[in-house]
Design an enzyme around this catalytic site. Structure first.
Site, PDB file in Angstrom:
ATOM      1  N   HIS A 393      68.746 -27.261 -12.076  1.00  0.00           N
ATOM      2  CA  HIS A 393      69.674 -28.133 -11.346  1.00  0.00           C
ATOM      3  C   HIS A 393      70.367 -27.404 -10.203  1.00  0.00           C
ATOM      4  O   HIS A 393      71.096 -28.021  -9.418  1.00  0.00           O
ATOM      5  CB  HIS A 393      70.706 -28.740 -12.309  1.00  0.00           C
ATOM      6  CG  HIS A 393      71.757 -27.776 -12.784  1.00  0.00           C
ATOM      7  ND1 HIS A 393      71.679 -27.101 -13.969  1.00  0.00           N
ATOM      8  CD2 HIS A 393      72.935 -27.407 -12.228  1.00  0.00           C
ATOM      9  CE1 HIS A 393      72.751 -26.354 -14.132  1.00  0.00           C
ATOM     10  NE2 HIS A 393      73.529 -26.514 -13.078  1.00  0.00           N
ATOM     11  N   ASP A 440      65.630 -27.073 -17.907  1.00  0.00           N
ATOM     12  CA  ASP A 440      66.525 -26.711 -16.808  1.00  0.00           C
ATOM     13  C   ASP A 440      66.297 -25.255 -16.398  1.00  0.00           C
ATOM     14  O   ASP A 440      67.080 -24.359 -16.716  1.00  0.00           O
ATOM     15  CB  ASP A 440      67.979 -26.930 -17.238  1.00  0.00           C
ATOM     16  CG  ASP A 440      68.949 -26.839 -16.076  1.00  0.00           C
ATOM     17  OD1 ASP A 440      68.496 -26.901 -14.916  1.00  0.00           O
ATOM     18  OD2 ASP A 440      70.166 -26.718 -16.333  1.00  0.00           O
ATOM     19  N   GLY A 536      81.392 -18.821 -17.438  1.00  0.00           N
ATOM     20  CA  GLY A 536      79.994 -18.755 -17.038  1.00  0.00           C
ATOM     21  C   GLY A 536      79.819 -19.423 -15.699  1.00  0.00           C
ATOM     22  O   GLY A 536      80.762 -19.903 -15.095  1.00  0.00           O
ATOM     23  N   SER A 538      76.764 -21.863 -13.556  1.00  0.00           N
ATOM     24  CA  SER A 538      75.464 -22.533 -13.645  1.00  0.00           C
ATOM     25  C   SER A 538      74.335 -21.641 -13.138  1.00  0.00           C
ATOM     26  O   SER A 538      74.416 -21.056 -12.065  1.00  0.00           O
ATOM     27  CB  SER A 538      75.489 -23.811 -12.816  1.00  0.00           C
ATOM     28  OG  SER A 538      76.238 -24.798 -13.465  1.00  0.00           O
ATOM     29  N   GLY A 539      73.269 -21.558 -13.930  1.00  0.00           N
ATOM     30  CA  GLY A 539      72.128 -20.749 -13.565  1.00  0.00           C
ATOM     31  C   GLY A 539      72.290 -19.277 -13.849  1.00  0.00           C
ATOM     32  O   GLY A 539      71.335 -18.509 -13.738  1.00  0.00           O
TER      33      GLY A 539
END
Length: 590
Positions: A393, A440, A536, A538-539
């Site tokens: 994403h 994802d 955290g 994303s990714g």
């Protein structure tokens, strides 16, 4: 009777009204607890944390060791353990010690831990006075140091400093500056570059989580019972922790870099005799208020490039020769960080040490054909010189760049390498639903030559791919900045935190995520909610220690809001995609 009816109605409402479940990326936020403002005093008693092991049902009993504060774990039966706690700690996991710093104990001051009874001390903020920081005295006694004059200002005061001195209390001397990166700095600046007052290094607000408060706080890195700025971890300049309500944060300090000496021989007039210098305050003169000094002579913060950067930008190691042999020499090992300083108790869960997360990538984008500045949207992890792993994403049709080796987003660092993305490969079965994100994962192929893109340094290394599943309950590390396309908040500095792998069976229970989970994802964090489950990016990477090697076990993917009880973070399960990763990277190499 009316009360019982009210409870019944509330219970039925909970059953009938569906939960508002929405997917969003995680933001790096170091939030200890909610509910207090900057004006609140000290902490409540620490909550009981037995639920961590009871709810998450980790495999094994003493691996990892659940006992805190050097407790010794002893296995009891098939799924139980007992901790042998060193004095003065007690509790199931040795988590309970003397409650020295209870809320309100230090009034309008900071409660710091000491190694001798009563194991705490109140550091008052002027004009509040010791010992309990509840009474006010303006300019009596004079709080201004080095001949400064105290001037009353209604219910506050100002210090008029003698020439050469600065800071709110005139405690910063004319020779107070740092050399190189400031690891040897032992000056008296106690304020961040944004004017935030530094916390004492032995503040209970820093040390309360899993730390033995009866050990010595003073160490070779210049830390101790003071709030002066230091650089104990080999960062780029002195820094300190500060507090914003119930959030523990850190930033660089408002300290001046020493001027570089010149090779010009002194003139006869200068060498005629020693020049008088004002005495420098000793380190023992500790003060709790912030120093307001003149802006430091730090180099100006460079902006991110408006044009696409080249692949040769800022590698710190010597450039390898452009041949196949050099390509093989690059990244010959993986998963072996070389942090500038060992990660010690005081930084865990907050400040990433330079070189401790050398595979961390900042994915930055801008609209195609635009001259706008690049903006950070996601994290990623370097797995080969020319390959980065990230979440599916995170891939969007923009001009992508990557920044490796840096810790801050708002300034350029000499350890950074900036590269362009040649190709973005999103998994063919990637899909989003209203309740989850499936498959994802994506690969980013970087631009380079002769198989070399990123160059290996102490600050840029690859993480290994895992070769086997890990046990539930294993403690792993997540890292990131938290500033994404969906948020103007987050940290400009790289943060990291510990999370625990949660069993798939537990995470698939109806009260957690139910049937939406499949074998391409897993949960990690703390089911009770709180700080770790919403740290955290994303990714970004979730790395675990597998046979003394750091492996990329998961990618930050999705979750139900942030920090909610029974709603831990959901991560892409990298072991499920090993064949896919191998096929894409090897096909491109061929």
């Amino acid at each position: 009777m009316n009360l019982k009816l009210l409870f019944l109605c509330l219970f039925l409402a909970v059953l009938i009204i569906p939960a508002d479940v929405r997917i969003q990326t995680f933001y790096v936020v170091f939030q200890v607890l909610d509910g207090l403002t900057d004006d609140d005093d000290d902490d409540d008693d620490e909550p009981n944390t037995d639920w961590i092991f009871e709810i998450q049902e980790p495999d094994g009993r003493c691996n990892p060791n659940p006992c805190l504060n050097n407790g010794v774990c002893e296995e009891k039966g098939k799924k139980n353990f007992k901790c042998d706690c060193p004095k003065p700690f007690k509790g199931r996991k040795c988590e309970k010690g003397p409650k020295a710093c209870r809320r309100g104990r230090c009034g309008r001051g900071e409660c710091v831990l000491t190694s001798t009874p009563p194991f705490y001390e109140c550091k008052c903020k002027e004009p509040f006075q010791p010992p309990r920081c509840r009474t006010v005295a303006l300019c009596e006694p004079n709080p201004c140091k080095n001949g400064g004059r105290c001037v009353r200002d209604d219910m506050d005061f100002d210090c008029e400093c003698t020439p050469g001195y600065s800071g709110r209390f005139c405690h910063v001397g004319p020779d107070d500056c740092y050399e190189d990166n400031g690891e040897s700095y032992r000056g008296n600046v106690s304020e961040t570059d944004d004017g935030k007052e530094c916390l004492y290094w032995n503040s209970h607000f820093i040390l309360e989580k899993g730390v033995n408060p009866f050990s010595s706080f003073e160490d070779e890195d210049g830390l101790g019972p003071h709030n002066f700025c230091r650089n104990p971890d080999g960062d780029m300049m002195p820094w300190c922790f500060f507090r914003r309500g119930r959030k523990l944060l850190w930033d660089y300090c408002d300290v001046t870099e020493c001027p570089e000496p010149t090779d010009v021989a002194p003139t006869e007039e200068v060498s005629a005799g020693p020049q008088p210098t004002a005495p420098k305050p000793t380190e023992s003169e500790t003060h709790t208020a912030a120093a307001t000094k003149q802006p430091p002579t730090k180099p100006p913060t460079p902006e991110k490039p408006s044009e696409a950067p080249s692949t040769s930008a800022k590698p710190t190691a010597a450039q390898p020769t452009s041949n196949a042999t050099a390509a093989l020499e690059q990244f010959s090992t993986c998963g072996k960080p070389q942090p500038k300083k060992p990660i010690t108790r005081i930084y865990g869960g907050l400040k990433a040490i330079p070189g401790a997360q050398p595979w961390q990538v900042s994915l930055q984008v801008r609209p195609k054909g635009s001259n706008q500045l690049y903006r950070h949207i996601c994290g990623g992890v370097l797995i080969k010189s020319c390959w980065v792993l990230t979440a599916g994403h995170c891939v969007e049709p923009s001009s992508n760049i990557l920044v490796l080796g840096g810790l801050t987003l708002n300034s350029e660092e000499p350890t950074e390498q900036t590269l362009q993305v040649e190709e973005a490969i999103k998994h063919e079965d990637y899909r989003e639903t209203p309740s989850a994100v499936y498959n994802d994962i994506a690969l980013l192929r970087l631009k380079g030559s002769n198989g070399v893109c990123a160059h290996e340094t102490q600050f840029v290394k690859t993480a290994c791919l895992p070769d086997a599943p890990l046990n539930d309950g294993t403690e792993c590390t997540i890292s990131g900045w938290g500033a994404t396309e969906n948020s103007s908040y987050g940290s400009n500095h790289l943060l990291d935190a510990k999370v625990m792998l949660i069993s798939q069976e537990k995470c698939s229970e109806a009260k957690i995520y139910g049937s939406v989970l499949d074998d391409t994802m897993f949960c990690a964090g703390y089911l009770q909610g709180g700080v770790d489950s919403c740290q955290g990016d994303s990714g970004g990477p979730l790395t675990c220690d597998q046979n003394s090697t750091h492996v990329i076990y998961g990618l930050v993917s999705w979750g139900d809001q942030c920090g909610r009880k029974n709603k831990p973070g959901v991560y892409t399960r990298v072991t499920h995609f090993l064949d896919w990763i191998k096929s894409k990277t090897e096909t491109a190499a061929a």
